[in-house]
Design a protein around this motif. Sequence first.
Motif, PDB file in Angstrom:
ATOM      1  N   CYS A 108       0.770  -1.256   0.145  1.00  0.00           N
ATOM      2  CA  CYS A 108      -0.042   0.055  -0.070  1.00  0.00           C
ATOM      3  C   CYS A 108       0.828   1.345   0.155  1.00  0.00           C
ATOM      4  O   CYS A 108       0.497   2.204  -0.672  1.00  0.00           O
ATOM      5  N   GLY A 109       1.920   1.330   0.697  1.00  0.00           N
ATOM      6  CA  GLY A 109       2.949   2.281   0.846  1.00  0.00           C
ATOM      7  C   GLY A 109       3.595   2.537  -0.735  1.00  0.00           C
ATOM      8  O   GLY A 109       3.498   3.692  -1.134  1.00  0.00           O
ATOM      9  N   VAL A 110       3.838   1.493  -1.207  1.00  0.00           N
ATOM     10  CA  VAL A 110       4.504   1.602  -2.677  1.00  0.00           C
ATOM     11  C   VAL A 110       3.612   2.121  -3.703  1.00  0.00           C
ATOM     12  O   VAL A 110       3.731   2.950  -4.207  1.00  0.00           O
ATOM     13  N   LEU A 111       2.009   1.642  -3.397  1.00  0.00           N
ATOM     14  CA  LEU A 111       1.216   2.306  -4.365  1.00  0.00           C
ATOM     15  C   LEU A 111       1.039   3.795  -4.206  1.00  0.00           C
ATOM     16  O   LEU A 111       0.790   4.609  -5.128  1.00  0.00           O
ATOM     17  N   TRP A 112       0.984   4.272  -2.856  1.00  0.00           N
ATOM     18  CA  TRP A 112       0.930   5.656  -2.548  1.00  0.00           C
ATOM     19  C   TRP A 112       2.015   6.351  -3.430  1.00  0.00           C
ATOM     20  O   TRP A 112       1.819   7.318  -4.170  1.00  0.00           O
ATOM     21  N   ARG A 113       3.534   5.828  -3.193  1.00  0.00           N
ATOM     22  CA  ARG A 113       4.462   6.489  -4.126  1.00  0.00           C
ATOM     23  C   ARG A 113       4.068   6.436  -5.403  1.00  0.00           C
ATOM     24  O   ARG A 113       4.616   7.378  -6.134  1.00  0.00           O
ATOM     25  N   ASP A 114       3.573   5.347  -5.880  1.00  0.00           N
ATOM     26  CA  ASP A 114       3.697   5.204  -7.379  1.00  0.00           C
ATOM     27  C   ASP A 114       2.697   6.069  -7.992  1.00  0.00           C
ATOM     28  O   ASP A 114       2.748   6.729  -8.817  1.00  0.00           O
ATOM     29  N   VAL A 115       1.540   6.077  -7.372  1.00  0.00           N
ATOM     30  CA  VAL A 115       0.119   6.919  -7.585  1.00  0.00           C
ATOM     31  C   VAL A 115       0.402   8.342  -7.537  1.00  0.00           C
ATOM     32  O   VAL A 115       0.139   9.329  -8.248  1.00  0.00           O
ATOM     33  N   LEU A 116       0.899   8.891  -6.325  1.00  0.00           N
ATOM     34  CA  LEU A 116       1.083  10.243  -6.062  1.00  0.00           C
ATOM     35  C   LEU A 116       2.335  10.808  -6.343  1.00  0.00           C
ATOM     36  O   LEU A 116       2.727  12.228  -6.286  1.00  0.00           O
ATOM     37  N   ASN A 117       3.494   9.836  -6.660  1.00  0.00           N
ATOM     38  CA  ASN A 117       4.880  10.490  -7.044  1.00  0.00           C
ATOM     39  C   ASN A 117       5.147  11.343  -5.803  1.00  0.00           C
ATOM     40  O   ASN A 117       5.874  12.344  -6.095  1.00  0.00           O
ATOM     41  N   THR A 118       5.005  10.886  -4.628  1.00  0.00           N
ATOM     42  CA  THR A 118       5.592  11.581  -3.302  1.00  0.00           C
ATOM     43  C   THR A 118       5.776  10.792  -2.262  1.00  0.00           C
ATOM     44  O   THR A 118       5.307   9.408  -2.376  1.00  0.00           O
ATOM     45  N   GLU A 119       6.280  11.163  -1.035  1.00  0.00           N
ATOM     46  CA  GLU A 119       6.586  10.348  -0.028  1.00  0.00           C
ATOM     47  C   GLU A 119       5.440  10.139   0.656  1.00  0.00           C
ATOM     48  O   GLU A 119       4.505  10.924   0.440  1.00  0.00           O
ATOM     49  N   LEU A 120       5.404   9.132   1.536  1.00  0.00           N
ATOM     50  CA  LEU A 120       4.204   8.999   2.348  1.00  0.00           C
ATOM     51  C   LEU A 120       4.167   9.849   3.761  1.00  0.00           C
ATOM     52  O   LEU A 120       4.499   9.469   4.682  1.00  0.00           O
ATOM     53  N   GLU A 121       3.710  11.051   3.149  1.00  0.00           N
ATOM     54  CA  GLU A 121       3.620  12.074   4.357  1.00  0.00           C
ATOM     55  C   GLU A 121       2.561  13.025   3.760  1.00  0.00           C
ATOM     56  O   GLU A 121       2.300  13.275   2.556  1.00  0.00           O
ATOM     57  N   VAL A 122       1.905  13.893   4.788  1.00  0.00           N
ATOM     58  CA  VAL A 122       1.266  14.848   4.492  1.00  0.00           C
ATOM     59  C   VAL A 122       1.737  16.132   5.522  1.00  0.00           C
ATOM     60  O   VAL A 122       1.760  16.128   6.607  1.00  0.00           O
TER      61      VAL A 122
END
Length: 170
Positions: A108-122
């Motif tokens: 799921c973390g890799v998907l976040w990076r792939d889809v948003l092209n950003t690190e897992l943070e807000v």
Amino acid sequence: MRRNEASDERERSLFSNLIVVVVFTSLILGFIVYFNDSSPSVRKVALQNLVQQFSSSTLNAHWQWQNEGRPSSILLIEYDTQGNETGRHPLAMSHLGWPRLAPTSKGCGVLWRDVLNTELEVEGFKMYAEYYDGVQLSNNALASICRYRLSTGPYFEYKVYTGQVSKIIR
């Protein structure tokens, strides 16, 4: 009598200093409470923007997958708000047409990076990606989800096999 006047003057000075310290401390505490209460709303707004971007990117990937004849991977192209290309990278797709991921929290973390092209943070705050297996949840593999959450406060869910993105909860 001079001792009483000096003593009274010291007491007044001490009382004045005590009042200044209490007022100053109250102001500082007020600012801390005010800014602490407002920061979750800033994080929530930033998260809402990322949720919208996540939803758009996965939906765009799905339609691109359809348009290209349902390949096993696509070249995901990202655009800014003015329509200028900001990046492109390959994205593995499932047989149902949604971005493929390993069925783990790390996936799921890799998907976040792939889809948003950003690190897992807000807004500088770490996001946590968690995978929930649909079979364990409801005896339905299609109910599998990725949950993206801040340590406290709002989160959203992405249904892995249907591409649905929930609104922010909390």
